[in-house]
Design an enzyme around this catalytic site. Structure first.
Site, PDB file in Angstrom:
ATOM      1  N   LEU A   5     123.479  29.982  41.360  1.00 19.86           N
ATOM      2  CA  LEU A   5     123.336  31.396  42.211  1.00 19.86           C
ATOM      3  C   LEU A   5     122.285  32.626  41.831  1.00 19.86           C
ATOM      4  CD1 LEU A   5     123.969  33.062  44.873  1.00 19.86           C
ATOM      5  CD2 LEU A   5     126.841  33.460  43.114  1.00 19.86           C
ATOM      6  N   ILE A   6     121.522  32.661  42.628  1.00 17.28           N
ATOM      7  CA  ILE A   6     120.313  33.885  42.207  1.00 17.28           C
ATOM      8  C   ILE A   6     120.650  35.025  43.222  1.00 17.28           C
ATOM      9  CG2 ILE A   6     118.444  34.316  41.964  1.00 17.28           C
ATOM     10  CD1 ILE A   6     117.524  31.225  41.580  1.00 17.28           C
ATOM     11  N   GLY A   8     119.415  38.389  44.941  1.00 20.05           N
ATOM     12  CA  GLY A   8     118.009  38.738  45.196  1.00 20.05           C
ATOM     13  C   GLY A   8     116.896  38.224  45.101  1.00 20.05           C
ATOM     14  N   SER A  10     114.692  36.794  48.245  1.00 21.48           N
ATOM     15  CA  SER A  10     114.553  36.327  49.468  1.00 21.48           C
ATOM     16  C   SER A  10     112.855  37.157  49.060  1.00 21.48           C
ATOM     17  CB  SER A  10     114.893  37.080  50.469  1.00 21.48           C
ATOM     18  OG  SER A  10     115.125  38.341  50.296  1.00 21.48           O
ATOM     19  N   SER A  11     112.896  37.497  48.157  1.00 25.12           N
ATOM     20  CA  SER A  11     111.711  38.347  47.508  1.00 25.12           C
ATOM     21  C   SER A  11     111.463  38.236  46.177  1.00 25.12           C
ATOM     22  CB  SER A  11     111.218  39.783  48.055  1.00 25.12           C
ATOM     23  OG  SER A  11     112.263  40.525  48.465  1.00 25.12           O
ATOM     24  N   GLY A  12     110.034  38.138  45.476  1.00 25.67           N
ATOM     25  CA  GLY A  12     109.767  39.203  44.477  1.00 25.67           C
ATOM     26  C   GLY A  12     109.359  38.274  43.226  1.00 25.67           C
ATOM     27  N   GLY A  14     113.279  36.995  42.103  1.00 23.03           N
ATOM     28  CA  GLY A  14     113.888  35.932  42.956  1.00 23.03           C
ATOM     29  C   GLY A  14     114.231  35.037  43.269  1.00 23.03           C
ATOM     30  N   SER A 128     115.286  44.213  32.690  1.00 22.15           N
ATOM     31  CA  SER A 128     113.887  45.019  32.483  1.00 22.15           C
ATOM     32  C   SER A 128     113.576  45.597  30.585  1.00 22.15           C
ATOM     33  CB  SER A 128     113.544  45.793  33.449  1.00 22.15           C
ATOM     34  OG  SER A 128     112.373  46.584  33.256  1.00 22.15           O
ATOM     35  N   TYR A 141     116.051  54.374  36.925  1.00 20.28           N
ATOM     36  CA  TYR A 141     115.822  53.018  36.457  1.00 20.28           C
ATOM     37  C   TYR A 141     115.751  52.254  35.091  1.00 20.28           C
ATOM     38  CZ  TYR A 141     113.390  48.053  37.422  1.00 20.28           C
ATOM     39  OH  TYR A 141     112.900  47.566  36.968  1.00 20.28           O
TER      40      TYR A 141
END
Length: 266
Positions: A5-6, A8, A10-12, A14, A128, A141
């Site tokens: 299960l990942i 996020g 739909s982009s980037g 992920g 990050s 962030y």
């Protein structure tokens, strides 16, 4: 193959992770706040919004209903935020922590009971390299990702007796669309930070657009989830990004700070 299960996805990063693992034969489920808008995903996308806890429970329940288990959670979903701390609206900072810290916590809390019943599982929290250092105009962030790093260290010890393995993966700069999706504080031309913030913003966006291929993160994820006893911390990205963490450990604090200020032309 393992069910993964990942969040996020739909982009980037992920999306890159999901596509790579799907084509390697893993049983991949991704999440998106609006999966109905994503038409080209090779793996199923389920609705999940980190700011709406009820969607987290529904998503995890759906994966269990379909696959019967969750072997790997890649806690990837998150957002960026930029601006002088003095001028970022307090509500935006709180919203940022809801997404980058409290959201991943709720996903772990939803998945861990299933992994405990299985007697096994991997949780990879995507943090990050910015979470290792307080960076100018990215204070919120850096703080949210640094908090997730420490939280993961703690929960790793709590769930280890149940066969659940937790680790952090800290990416550096990768060529994704994060720059177009992060929150930017709008400054008036009269702001004391206007000039230097504009220069820093331009530099950071250049670093992202010139970053490495995000598939490198997917390679590292596959290695981690097939490692019987993974490390606590992993870093992936350009050499200088990873080396900056080494420099912070060995240099005096003020020397390191001067180096950062020179880099960002402050």
């Amino acid at each position: 193959m393992k069910t993964i299960l990942i969040t996020g996805a739909s982009s980037g990063l992920g999306k890159a992770i999901g596509e790579y693992l799907f084509h390697k034969g893993y049983n991949v489920f991704g999440t998106s706040r609006h999966p109905e808008k994503v038409l080209n995903s090779p793996f199923p996308l389920l609705a999940l919004d980190l700011n709406q806890p009820e969607t987290i429970g529904r998503c995890v329940g759906k994966v269990i209903e379909i696959a019967g288990r969750i072997d790997v959670l890649v806690n990837n979903a998150g957002v960026g935020i930029m601006g002088p701390l003095e001028e970022i609206p307090g509500d935006e900072i709180r919203k940022h922590f809801e997404t980058n810290l409290f959201g991943p916590v709720e996903v772990m809390k939803a998945v861990i009971p299933h992994m405990r019943r299985q007697g096994a599982g991997h949780i990879v929290n995507i943090t990050s390299i910015a979470g290792y250092t307080g960076l100018p105009f990215r204070a919120a962030y850096s703080a949210s990702k640094g908090a997730l790093e420490l939280l993961s260290e703690a929960i790793r010890m709590e769930v280890r007796p149940f066969g659940i393995k937790v680790c952090n993966l800290a990416p550096g700069e990768f060529a994704t669309d994060i720059a177009s999706r992060r929150y930017y504080t709008e400054l008036s031309p009269a702001s004391a930070y206007a000039e230097v913030y504009g220069r820093t913003l331009e530099l950071i966006n250049q670093q992202v657009s010139g970053g490495d291929d995000p598939v490198m993160v997917a390679y590292e994820i596959e290695k981690i989830i097939n490692t019987p006893d993974p490390k606590i911390h992993y870093k992936v990205g350009p050499f200088l990004s990873k080396f900056s963490i080494v420099l912070k450990r060995i240099l005096p604090d003020k020397t390191y700070e001067k180096m950062l200020m020179k880099h960002y032309r402050l």
